[in-house]
Design an enzyme around this catalytic site. Structure first.
Site, PDB file in Angstrom:
ATOM      1  N   ASN A 185     -12.109  51.083 -79.891  1.00  0.00           N
ATOM      2  CA  ASN A 185     -11.791  51.425 -81.280  1.00  0.00           C
ATOM      3  C   ASN A 185     -12.415  52.780 -81.573  1.00  0.00           C
ATOM      4  O   ASN A 185     -13.633  52.879 -81.701  1.00  0.00           O
ATOM      5  CB  ASN A 185     -12.365  50.335 -82.202  1.00  0.00           C
ATOM      6  N   LYS A 213     -12.139  54.503 -84.204  1.00  0.00           N
ATOM      7  CA  LYS A 213     -12.407  54.685 -85.642  1.00  0.00           C
ATOM      8  C   LYS A 213     -11.874  56.058 -86.090  1.00  0.00           C
ATOM      9  O   LYS A 213     -10.842  56.491 -85.605  1.00  0.00           O
ATOM     10  CB  LYS A 213     -13.899  54.524 -85.926  1.00  0.00           C
ATOM     11  N   HIS A 269     -11.211  44.471 -89.381  1.00  0.00           N
ATOM     12  CA  HIS A 269     -12.495  45.025 -88.909  1.00  0.00           C
ATOM     13  C   HIS A 269     -13.497  44.987 -90.065  1.00  0.00           C
ATOM     14  O   HIS A 269     -13.116  45.189 -91.222  1.00  0.00           O
ATOM     15  CB  HIS A 269     -12.292  46.464 -88.427  1.00  0.00           C
ATOM     16  N   GLU A 311     -15.526  47.014 -91.134  1.00  0.00           N
ATOM     17  CA  GLU A 311     -15.557  48.234 -91.959  1.00  0.00           C
ATOM     18  C   GLU A 311     -14.418  48.224 -92.971  1.00  0.00           C
ATOM     19  O   GLU A 311     -14.569  48.734 -94.084  1.00  0.00           O
ATOM     20  CB  GLU A 311     -15.511  49.474 -91.045  1.00  0.00           C
ATOM     21  N   GLU A 316     -17.425  40.034 -83.990  1.00  0.00           N
ATOM     22  CA  GLU A 316     -18.265  41.220 -84.099  1.00  0.00           C
ATOM     23  C   GLU A 316     -19.302  41.002 -85.196  1.00  0.00           C
ATOM     24  O   GLU A 316     -18.984  41.167 -86.388  1.00  0.00           O
ATOM     25  CB  GLU A 316     -17.412  42.433 -84.474  1.00  0.00           C
ATOM     26  N   GLY A 375     -22.350  49.448 -84.268  1.00  0.00           N
ATOM     27  CA  GLY A 375     -22.830  50.824 -84.393  1.00  0.00           C
ATOM     28  C   GLY A 375     -24.325  50.945 -84.592  1.00  0.00           C
ATOM     29  O   GLY A 375     -24.818  52.017 -84.950  1.00  0.00           O
ATOM     30  N   SER A 421     -22.021  47.055 -80.310  1.00  0.00           N
ATOM     31  CA  SER A 421     -22.931  47.805 -79.434  1.00  0.00           C
ATOM     32  C   SER A 421     -22.799  47.426 -77.958  1.00  0.00           C
ATOM     33  O   SER A 421     -23.797  47.381 -77.238  1.00  0.00           O
ATOM     34  CB  SER A 421     -24.370  47.674 -79.935  1.00  0.00           C
TER      35      SER A 421
END
Ligand code: PEP
Length: 241
Positions: A9, A11, A93, A95, A162, A168, A202
């Protein structure tokens, strides 16, 4: 045992100048018995799809609108992503859930739109740190998965677990926690749904082998480490069972 899927991904990273990523990646992995997916920003999907051999590397979107078309400024539909060369779309996701207020009901509608366009959704679920620390992680994540799965869920859905606090941050869930969550998700999958269960958060070259060898871990969704071809190649090589 399902073939592993290693998905990257990107992003909001990447421009045309980065497309030599694919030559670098292919030169490192040769023929591998793994499904590989790269989800670049929407602006690069068509160029990425032209740059790769689709039998070796699939290209996907990072999100889509629930509708096929219409007055939704700035959005793209699953059909448009398909037209540009995508065969997968990430939906839900964390985010998107956090930054755009996407609920599991919206994620489910997006996953249904992806299936209706003939593409495969990668449905993301994961708990926050507060939910993990209060012992609610398994309940929250199983509920999120069930509420995000399309009604007509098929063998054309992938699930990515996730943990939000691991994305991240360089913090990875322990192998025990990943194993426990993936077993719970596997047990909770409705009958007739044979989704692969990816882990994300990660994943790096130095922890990929330990994570990808766990039961019920059928691949990885990789953010930061998918931007560098040598790191992504190393994760792919560590996925081979
Ligand atoms: C992600 O964004 O899906 C992700 C897992 O990111 P990272 O690998 O950078 O934690």
């Amino acid at each position: 045992m399902a073939r592993q899927l290693i998905a990257g991904n990107w992003k909001m990273n990447g421009q045309g100048a980065q497309l030599d990523f694919f030559d670098d990646l292919v030169s490192e992995i040769a023929a591998v018995d793994v499904d590989i997916l790269i989800c670049p920003p929407a602006t690069l999907i068509e160029r990425c799809a032209r740059a790769v051999d689709s039998a070796m590397i699939a290209i996907g979107g990072q999100d889509c609108h629930v509708n096929e078309k219409g007055a939704h400024t700035g959005d793209v539909s699953a059909g448009m992503l398909k037209d540009a060369g995508a065969s997968f779309v990430i939906v839900g996701h964390s985010e998107r859930r956090a930054d755009h207020g996407e609920t599991s009901a919206i994620v489910k509608a997006k996953a249904e739109a992806v299936l209706a366009s003939g593409l495969t959704p990668v449905i993301c679920v994961g708990e926050t740190l507060a939910e993990r620390e209060s012992g609610e992680a398994e309940r929250v994540v199983v509920e999120q998965m069930l509420a995000s799965l399309p009604d007509e869920a098929s063998d054309r859905c992938e699930i990515a677990y996730e943990p939000v606090w691991a994305i991240g941050t360089g913090k990875v869930a322990s192998t025990d926690d990943i194993l426990q969550m993936h077993s719970a998700l596997n047990n909770a999958l409705p009958s007739g749904v044979s989704a692969r269960l990816l882990y994300g958060g990660s994943v790096k070259p130095d922890n990929a082998a330990a994570i990808l060898s766990l039961d019920h871990v059928d691949g990885a969704l990789v953010g930061g480490a998918s931007l560098k071809a040598s790191d992504f190649a190393s994760i792919i090589k560590n996925s081979i069972r």
